[in-house]
Design an enzyme around this catalytic site. Structure first.
Site, PDB file in Angstrom:
ATOM      1  CE1 TYR A 106      -4.030   2.223   0.606  1.00  0.00           C
ATOM      2  CE2 TYR A 106      -2.831   3.094   2.176  1.00  0.00           C
ATOM      3  CZ  TYR A 106      -3.778   3.352   1.535  1.00  0.00           C
ATOM      4  OH  TYR A 106      -4.639   4.332   1.543  1.00  0.00           O
ATOM      5  CE  LYS A 131      -3.785   4.972  -1.891  1.00  0.00           C
ATOM      6  NZ  LYS A 131      -4.679   5.686  -2.629  1.00  0.00           N
TER       7      LYS A 131
END
Length: 237
Positions: A147, A151
């Site tokens: 994740y 990002k």
């Protein structure tokens, strides 16, 4: 083709907690809104919105959604790349499939959608792409390598794309909305929610409707590009 109420926005991941709040916020400000959904279509939408199927992991689906918006309203002013997933696990326990799934949605999905909207925005000589990033992508969290990587990469994409398309009058910015009180976090134990709240100097989690209203205001900024806006009260080291 119908005349848009004012400006036109396409929001990906519109069925999530922040996504549905974004649809409401943009519609309340007089925007015509295309709500991109995957898996389950929304039951109800504001009058100024319509639902369009959009699996961001597929380039053809991104193109089809943008074409549907242009057929309906003839223009597209804002893309909000909000679709995102997480497969939290320590790196040594993260499967290749989970890693690929997270990057396919969070990063490659944004790539597909950016590429799909740019021809129309270039022709208009204006437009705004807003990428939803994360505080975790800036500071990193144990158990969130996939994740955080997706990002952080999306923030880099934002800055590079801003340089590429700025001469065409197109703005590209990133927004980190914070850890929000959405149904997605409802399964977390109270002590974990308190720990997340304590990371904020205000000592509380964010409200998705307030975050959505702020993002809607940022969408209207005409002289800002290549920036990252953080909406909560955490302070990066």
């Amino acid at each position: 083709m119908t005349t848009p109420a004012r400006r036109v926005a396409l929001i990906t991941g519109a069925m999530g907690g922040l996504g549905s709040a974004l649809v409401r916020a943009f519609a309340a400000e007089g925007w015509s809104v295309a709500a991109g959904w995957h898996h389950t279509a929304p039951d109800t939408l504001p009058k100024a919105a319509f639902a369009t199927p959009l699996d961001v992991t597929r380039a053809d689906a991104a193109t089809a959604a943008v074409d549907a918006v242009l057929r309906r309203w003839g223009r597209l002013d804002v893309l909000v790349n909000n679709a995102g997933i997480s497969r939290d696990e320590l790196l040594v326990r993260t499967s290749s499939n989970d890693w690929d799934s997270v990057l396919a949605v969070n990063l490659k999905g944004a790539f597909h959608c950016c590429r799909a909207v740019l021809p129309a925005m270039v022709q208009q000589k204006e437009g705004h792409i807003l990428n939803i990033v994360s505080f975790g992508g800036r500071v990193g969290r144990a158990g969130q390598t996939a994740y955080a990587a997706s990002k952080a990469a999306l923030a880099g994409l934002t800055r590079s794309l801003a340089r590429e398309v700025g001469p065409s009058g197109i703005r590209v910015n990133a927004v980190s909305p914070g850890f929000l009180r959405t149904p997605m976090v409802g399964h977390l134990p109270p002590e974990q929610l308190r720990a997340h709240a304590a990371e904020n100097v205000l000592g509380r989690l964010g409200d998705p409707d307030e975050a959505a209203r702020c993002i809607c205001q940022i969408a209207g900024f005409r002289d800002t590009s290549g920036q990252l806006f953080q909406l909560d009260s955490r302070i990066a080291p």
